[in-house]
Design a protein around this motif. Sequence first.
Motif, mmCIF file in Angstrom:
data_model
loop_
_atom_site.group_PDB
_atom_site.id
_atom_site.type_symbol
_atom_site.label_atom_id
_atom_site.label_comp_id
_atom_site.label_asym_id
_atom_site.label_seq_id
_atom_site.Cartn_x
_atom_site.Cartn_y
_atom_site.Cartn_z
ATOM 1 N N LEU A 1 4.377 51.853 71.673
ATOM 2 C CA LEU A 1 3.142 51.087 71.800
ATOM 3 C C LEU A 1 1.985 51.770 71.076
ATOM 4 O O LEU A 1 1.085 51.103 70.568
ATOM 5 C CB LEU A 1 2.796 50.888 73.280
ATOM 6 C CG LEU A 1 3.792 50.011 74.048
ATOM 7 C CD1 LEU A 1 3.362 49.867 75.494
ATOM 8 C CD2 LEU A 1 3.926 48.644 73.394
ATOM 9 N N VAL A 2 2.012 53.100 71.021
ATOM 10 C CA VAL A 2 0.959 53.795 70.284
ATOM 11 C C VAL A 2 1.022 53.357 68.824
ATOM 12 O O VAL A 2 0.004 53.027 68.210
ATOM 13 C CB VAL A 2 1.114 55.332 70.430
ATOM 14 C CG1 VAL A 2 0.146 56.058 69.514
ATOM 15 C CG2 VAL A 2 0.914 55.756 71.880
ATOM 16 N N VAL A 3 2.233 53.342 68.274
ATOM 17 C CA VAL A 3 2.403 52.922 66.877
ATOM 18 C C VAL A 3 1.958 51.466 66.718
ATOM 19 O O VAL A 3 1.246 51.104 65.768
ATOM 20 C CB VAL A 3 3.882 53.080 66.453
ATOM 21 C CG1 VAL A 3 4.105 52.532 65.060
ATOM 22 C CG2 VAL A 3 4.297 54.540 66.517
ATOM 23 N N HIS A 4 2.354 50.667 67.675
ATOM 24 C CA HIS A 4 1.997 49.255 67.600
ATOM 25 C C HIS A 4 0.479 49.052 67.688
ATOM 26 O O HIS A 4 -0.090 48.224 66.973
ATOM 27 C CB HIS A 4 2.686 48.482 68.724
ATOM 28 C CG HIS A 4 2.517 47.005 68.613
ATOM 29 N ND1 HIS A 4 3.123 46.272 67.612
ATOM 30 C CD2 HIS A 4 1.788 46.127 69.339
ATOM 31 C CE1 HIS A 4 2.766 45.005 67.736
ATOM 32 N NE2 HIS A 4 1.971 44.891 68.780
ATOM 33 N N ASP A 5 -0.162 49.840 68.556
ATOM 34 C CA ASP A 5 -1.619 49.730 68.687
ATOM 35 C C ASP A 5 -2.329 50.103 67.394
ATOM 36 O O ASP A 5 -3.347 49.506 67.037
ATOM 37 C CB ASP A 5 -2.116 50.624 69.828
ATOM 38 C CG ASP A 5 -1.839 50.005 71.201
ATOM 39 O OD1 ASP A 5 -1.764 48.767 71.270
ATOM 40 O OD2 ASP A 5 -1.702 50.748 72.185
ATOM 41 N N ILE A 6 -1.784 51.093 66.702
ATOM 42 C CA ILE A 6 -2.409 51.496 65.439
ATOM 43 C C ILE A 6 -2.351 50.323 64.453
ATOM 44 O O ILE A 6 -3.339 49.978 63.804
ATOM 45 C CB ILE A 6 -1.712 52.752 64.868
ATOM 46 C CG1 ILE A 6 -2.001 53.950 65.771
ATOM 47 C CG2 ILE A 6 -2.174 53.027 63.436
ATOM 48 C CD1 ILE A 6 -1.247 55.214 65.420
ATOM 49 N N ARG B 1 -11.394 56.299 64.349
ATOM 50 C CA ARG B 1 -11.294 54.978 63.735
ATOM 51 C C ARG B 1 -10.003 54.941 62.937
ATOM 52 O O ARG B 1 -9.591 55.936 62.339
ATOM 53 C CB ARG B 1 -12.508 54.747 62.834
ATOM 54 C CG ARG B 1 -13.758 54.462 63.653
ATOM 55 C CD ARG B 1 -15.006 54.375 62.819
ATOM 56 N NE ARG B 1 -15.525 55.683 62.470
ATOM 57 C CZ ARG B 1 -15.603 56.151 61.240
ATOM 58 N NH1 ARG B 1 -15.196 55.416 60.220
ATOM 59 N NH2 ARG B 1 -16.068 57.348 61.002
ATOM 60 N N VAL B 2 -9.412 53.777 62.923
ATOM 61 C CA VAL B 2 -8.040 53.687 62.400
ATOM 62 C C VAL B 2 -7.945 54.133 60.941
ATOM 63 O O VAL B 2 -6.949 54.715 60.520
ATOM 64 C CB VAL B 2 -7.493 52.255 62.639
ATOM 65 C CG1 VAL B 2 -8.144 51.246 61.705
ATOM 66 C CG2 VAL B 2 -5.984 52.217 62.528
ATOM 67 N N GLU B 3 -9.014 53.946 60.161
ATOM 68 C CA GLU B 3 -8.919 54.320 58.744
ATOM 69 C C GLU B 3 -9.051 55.840 58.551
ATOM 70 O O GLU B 3 -8.960 56.330 57.426
ATOM 71 C CB GLU B 3 -9.952 53.562 57.905
ATOM 72 C CG GLU B 3 -11.386 54.032 58.049
ATOM 73 C CD GLU B 3 -12.118 53.368 59.208
ATOM 74 O OE1 GLU B 3 -11.435 52.824 60.097
ATOM 75 O OE2 GLU B 3 -13.360 53.409 59.220
ATOM 76 N N GLN B 4 -9.267 56.571 59.651
ATOM 77 C CA GLN B 4 -9.261 58.027 59.519
ATOM 78 C C GLN B 4 -7.833 58.587 59.522
ATOM 79 O O GLN B 4 -7.629 59.754 59.250
ATOM 80 C CB GLN B 4 -10.080 58.667 60.655
ATOM 81 C CG GLN B 4 -11.578 58.431 60.491
ATOM 82 C CD GLN B 4 -12.367 58.801 61.728
ATOM 83 O OE1 GLN B 4 -11.875 58.684 62.841
ATOM 84 N NE2 GLN B 4 -13.601 59.226 61.535
ATOM 85 N N PHE B 5 -6.874 57.737 59.833
ATOM 86 C CA PHE B 5 -5.484 58.136 59.641
ATOM 87 C C PHE B 5 -5.206 58.146 58.144
ATOM 88 O O PHE B 5 -5.944 57.549 57.359
ATOM 89 C CB PHE B 5 -4.535 57.130 60.303
ATOM 90 C CG PHE B 5 -4.484 57.223 61.806
ATOM 91 C CD1 PHE B 5 -4.109 58.405 62.434
ATOM 92 C CD2 PHE B 5 -4.797 56.127 62.592
ATOM 93 C CE1 PHE B 5 -4.044 58.489 63.820
ATOM 94 C CE2 PHE B 5 -4.737 56.197 63.982
ATOM 95 C CZ PHE B 5 -4.354 57.387 64.597
ATOM 96 N N PRO C 1 2.234 63.117 66.414
ATOM 97 C CA PRO C 1 1.124 63.726 65.673
ATOM 98 C C PRO C 1 -0.124 62.837 65.640
ATOM 99 O O PRO C 1 -1.245 63.330 65.562
ATOM 100 C CB PRO C 1 1.709 63.929 64.271
ATOM 101 C CG PRO C 1 3.179 64.051 64.489
ATOM 102 C CD PRO C 1 3.474 63.091 65.605
ATOM 103 N N ARG C 2 0.073 61.521 65.729
ATOM 104 C CA ARG C 2 -1.086 60.614 65.754
ATOM 105 C C ARG C 2 -1.838 60.771 67.071
ATOM 106 O O ARG C 2 -3.040 60.619 67.141
ATOM 107 C CB ARG C 2 -0.655 59.163 65.571
ATOM 108 C CG ARG C 2 0.182 58.889 64.330
ATOM 109 C CD ARG C 2 -0.625 59.076 63.060
ATOM 110 N NE ARG C 2 -0.833 60.468 62.678
ATOM 111 C CZ ARG C 2 0.087 61.253 62.106
ATOM 112 N NH1 ARG C 2 1.282 60.811 61.843
ATOM 113 N NH2 ARG C 2 -0.200 62.506 61.788
ATOM 114 N N ILE C 3 -1.069 61.082 68.132
ATOM 115 C CA ILE C 3 -1.708 61.293 69.428
ATOM 116 C C ILE C 3 -2.571 62.547 69.357
ATOM 117 O O ILE C 3 -3.706 62.574 69.840
ATOM 118 C CB ILE C 3 -0.628 61.408 70.528
ATOM 119 C CG1 ILE C 3 0.130 60.079 70.633
ATOM 120 C CG2 ILE C 3 -1.249 61.821 71.854
ATOM 121 C CD1 ILE C 3 1.260 60.053 71.647
ATOM 122 N N ILE C 4 -2.046 63.584 68.696
ATOM 123 C CA ILE C 4 -2.846 64.813 68.575
ATOM 124 C C ILE C 4 -4.090 64.550 67.722
ATOM 125 O O ILE C 4 -5.166 65.062 68.020
ATOM 126 C CB ILE C 4 -1.996 65.959 67.988
ATOM 127 C CG1 ILE C 4 -0.828 66.238 68.942
ATOM 128 C CG2 ILE C 4 -2.841 67.208 67.789
ATOM 129 C CD1 ILE C 4 0.062 67.379 68.527
#
Lengths: 657, 270
Positions: A298-303, A260-264, A359-362
């Motif tokens: 796009l990964v950054v954008h999706d986040i 879930r996004v707030e786990q970043f 690192p977000r992908i990992i």
Amino acid sequence: MSPDIVLFAVVIVAATALFGWSCFRRFRLITLGRDEDRFDKIGERLKNTLVYAFGQRRVLRRPFGINHVVLYWSFLILFLANAEFVLHGLFPAYVSLSRLPTGLYYTLAFIFDLASLLALLAVLVALSRRLFLPPPHIEARSRDSFVILSLVAVLMIAFFGVHASEIAQGTEAAARFMPVSALVAAAFMSGAPLDSLVGAAGFFWWLHALVLLGFLNYLPYSKHLHILTAIPNCYFRRLDNVKTQSREEFTAGNTYGVERVEQFTWKDLFDSYSCTECGRCSDACPATFTGKPLDPRLVVHDIKANLLKNGSQIKNKTDRVLPLIGGGQVGSVSEEVIWECTTCGACVEECPVFIEQYPRIIDMRRHLVEMQARFPDDLSTLFENMEQRSNPWGMAPAERTKWTADMSIRPFEAGKTEYLFFIGCAGALSARSRETTRSIARILDAAGISWGILGRDELCCGDSVRRLGNEFVFDRMAEENIKLFTEKGITRMITQCPHCFSSFHDDYRQYGLELEVVHHTELISRLLKESRLKLNHTVDLGNVVFHDSCYLGRYHQIYEAPREIVASVTGRAPIEMERHHSRSFCCGGGGGHMWMEEHVGKLINVARIEQALEKDPATICVSCPYCMTMLEDGLKDKNADDKVRVLDVAEIVARAL
Amino acid sequence: MLVVACIKQVPDTTQVKIDPDTGTLIREGVPFILNPFDVHALEESLRLKDKYGLRATVISMGPPNTEVTLRKALARGADQTVLLSDRAFGGADTLATSMVLASAIRRLSQAEEVALVICGQQTIDGDTAQVGPGIATRLGYAQLTLVDCIEYVDLPARKVKVRRKLRGRHEVIEAPLPALITVTREINRLRYPTVPMRLMAEEAAITLWDNQKMGLDEATIGLKGSATQVRRIFSPERARGEILGDGANEPEKAAQLLLGKLIEKDLLYL
Ligand code: SF4
Ligand code: SF4
């Protein structure tokens, strides 16, 4: 000129309130992320901000970056002009440039006039580039870009409109110092009747005011949010190189990875707000380049999109409207994308505002592996082998000493041996890389280095499982290795593989292991410099093209050592491919991809071989066993393996002994 | 209702060497692994749990360190495990092993009905493939060996339909429950444990049944209850092979030669 102050005050208050409210709504979501300390080392952070935000060092890595620098600095200057504009509008009797000492007044008037011209020109260049040159990615031609660029253009035109009409009326004392405005006045307004000049001034003044406030309120809802976030993002950047992941704590009740996004962390979320959508990371990414769905931008954008869509649900703790992992629409990252990254680090290296993409992908891989046990089929055997046999192929430990063949090799003994030569799984178990290992052994002996090995006791460093998100297994492997190293009294280590090198250098440091680790290329280059290694002759290897290993180069800035070695063996510097040093292109083997098939698009190793073949090499020089395998496979794919060979730096040196 | 998987921890035979002097296995330093065939028995029991709501129970006879393997089963989703461990069980051949396992299953069935028992087709240390059938015979269960697909289990009708993989053909049969199935390696692929499950399994209690609990006649179990006696273990002498062709330099020629030989020896049909 005296605008209707009351009306202006109402507009200002409304616009500012709206802007404040938008920012509050946006930035409140950042606080939903997990904690992370980025508040240390203030001095170093300020320095970074000066160099990278104000100095635009990374923006300038691309030729068009200069246009951004012009726009950026004009904006910073015009920030003052606009502050004066607003305050003067509200308090004409108290705030005015003309109340400043004449010298300063004229200087500022000149600077503002010039900065407005530069900004206008930069915007026109940016617009024409988007319209007439192929853009780096299609979103560069988005409505968002055109709206913002047009707003800025209109703002500048209004600026000249206001000042030109004042100059034409003869009310601007600094007219002589405002060449652009004066030119506009002369060209369009000379001879106009006074009342139409007054009308024009009023019109441009309100146009300027409304566009300025409109621009302000458009920012939080567009990619130009980066105007607000990029500078702090440079301040909060990771100060060391991005080369390791944070540890996880394995106790009952915890969750692992990010679903879930707030786990970043808050900083990861702030990153997503700072993306300028410049597409530099996409250009650098080997997966994007070879036609795979992964695009770090796009990964950054999706986040970001996911955070915005789910924001109120997260706050109210109700069900999400959009899953972070799944794909199918903007704001959701597909599993396919998550598995495609080779962790080559090119995206992180390239990003002008220090966003940490891979690192977000990992983080998301961790969730898939550790919470869902979901991963590509190819990895089942790898994970099993790593856990059971501590090597990727599931080979028996006894195989680890096969490379020694007829060489006399000593086991490492604390006190007697100086260096542990950590062979690594590829170096010990892959037939091809055993050749490299033997070469290194010969070199070490020739230089009289005291070294020993762990033999069948050696374990895998665990790099691949960590990059694949299997942190639990990595954690266990790390603990075992540390136990082994402590028992054996190992303090200095030579590695053959950049992945072992990087892992012991950084991953293991998180476990308190302070080893002196050196990669064989660094050691050999040192030995050559200290004349401890004598080369008997130079070797002719034909055209030698050098391929950088991501984990040596981008991860550890070891670019020159292998090149210098090649130069001293062959007598000339190796040939560079189009993409080299920090811009080098991955072989396709990192991040666990040595053990995964590529199903979509072109093969990354084949793409890299094609780049190498453009330089007509006889030898491709590498410094990593993964690169060795990937590039040799690529050569076979291109039917070029009879004309071109791949050699490790060490093998090249061994030929000259 | 229960599905019971019988699993065994075995020495990793790829790492076992035979002492040429004494003719015995050198076990020292050889790691223990879950018998590769039993991996699939375990997975199949978990699949039946997921599909039909059976309670997955895993049993294993072996030394106390077998616990490690049972925890792996728990981490993958087994509901309960029973370790059958006692000095008296030691040294057992397939006859004595099936005695202990069958009695354990009988005990389990007293508390909860057993629908299916699943074993791997054989173990890599003994390679006899006798324990599964032995258990079925002792319990009087239908015996379905070499199964590579369970088509369905019909609990209300007490029926199971499976596909057996025989040489060159398949055989689909239906049998009444309770039944014992031995599975081939093709039947499934073992799932991977999640971290929360691993942590849970590390803490979980493992039920231990020794012979005090089981109360079996010592003459029927362990070494005493074994009908087989090992006379000698040795590596078979093998006539020296011949090296054909030059695979490194002329792979195509070598492949042709190899194909010819295989066809000639009737090992390959075109
Ligand atoms: S690390 Fe490399 S492969 Fe992964 S997203 Fe970044 S550029 Fe692409
Ligand atoms: S992540 Fe960085 S490099 Fe990539 S598009 Fe955004 S700002 Fe540009």
